[in-house]
Design an enzyme around this catalytic site. Structure first.
Site, mmCIF file in Angstrom:
data_model
loop_
_atom_site.group_PDB
_atom_site.id
_atom_site.type_symbol
_atom_site.label_atom_id
_atom_site.label_comp_id
_atom_site.label_asym_id
_atom_site.label_seq_id
_atom_site.Cartn_x
_atom_site.Cartn_y
_atom_site.Cartn_z
ATOM 1 N N ASP A 52 0.883 -1.161 0.000
ATOM 2 C CA ASP A 52 0.000 0.000 0.000
ATOM 3 C C ASP A 52 0.920 1.210 0.000
ATOM 4 O OD1 ASP A 52 -2.684 0.989 -0.102
ATOM 5 O OD2 ASP A 52 -2.388 1.766 1.913
ATOM 6 N N TYR A 136 0.517 11.785 -8.223
ATOM 7 C CA TYR A 136 1.008 13.056 -7.696
ATOM 8 C C TYR A 136 2.396 13.425 -8.222
ATOM 9 C CZ TYR A 136 -2.969 12.474 -4.638
ATOM 10 O OH TYR A 136 -4.250 12.303 -4.169
ATOM 11 N N ASP A 137 2.958 12.608 -9.099
ATOM 12 C CA ASP A 137 4.302 12.859 -9.617
ATOM 13 C C ASP A 137 4.465 14.251 -10.246
ATOM 14 O OD1 ASP A 137 4.950 10.359 -8.705
ATOM 15 O OD2 ASP A 137 5.177 9.446 -10.695
#
Length: 178
Positions: A52, A136-137
């Site tokens: 996760d 979110y890169d």
């Protein structure tokens, strides 16, 4: 395959004809990772591992954290979630952030987890030009390379990522387990 040198062949739930999508109800990456690895072990009786991961922003109380994939509500795209995070962070001067990944492993004898983390910061805008990464890169700046993850080729990112760090810890443990 990644685990072959350790005497394991990796099979996915779909390879075994198992429909697998347990609800992630824990409030930590470790808890959600164990939900998946324990359920896989329960269903198959085979040594099982799962992960996760997500991004956390201390100035937002750790948000989005375990809710990274569903931050901002249902139906949002990756870009919309990233823009939502930028909006929530606003003009905050504290833009520190980190990606975390927890890999958990369960078999008849062990239930262990390993966490990898990559520290960086949140940009003030969304990178429309970077062609790598996802999620979110486009807003995550990685200081050692002075770039956003969306500007770093996958082969280079995979050398420093939170997943790589967690998997290295797991593989080191697995190698010493035998």
């Amino acid at each position: 395959m990644l685990l072959s040198p350790y005497g394991y062949d990796v099979v996915l739930p779909k390879d075994l004809g198992i429909s697998f999508s347990p609800e992630e109800t824990e409030v930590s990456f470790t808890g959600n990772s164990f939900i998946k690895s324990k359920e896989l072990y329960r269903l198959t009786g085979l040594p099982s591992f799962a992960d996760d991961s997500g991004i956390s922003v201390p100035a937002l109380g750790g948000e989005p954290g375990v809710y990274s994939a569903r931050y901002g509500g249902p139906g949002l795209t990756d870009k919309e979630r990233a823009l939502f995070l930028l909006q929530k962070l606003g003009a905050s001067v504290d833009r520190n952030a980190y990606y975390s990944c927890v890999v958990s492993f369960v078999d008849a004898k062990d239930a262990v987890s390993f966490e990898g983390r990559v520290d960086g910061s949140i940009a003030e805008d969304y990178d429309e030009e970077g062609k790598f990464g996802f999620g979110y890169d486009p807003i995550f700046i990685y200081p050692p390379l002075g770039k956003r993850f969306s500007q770093i080729p996958e082969s280079e990112k995979n050398k420093v990522s939170h997943r790589k760090k967690a998997m290295e810890l797991f593989l080191n443990w697995l190698q010493n387990k035998k």
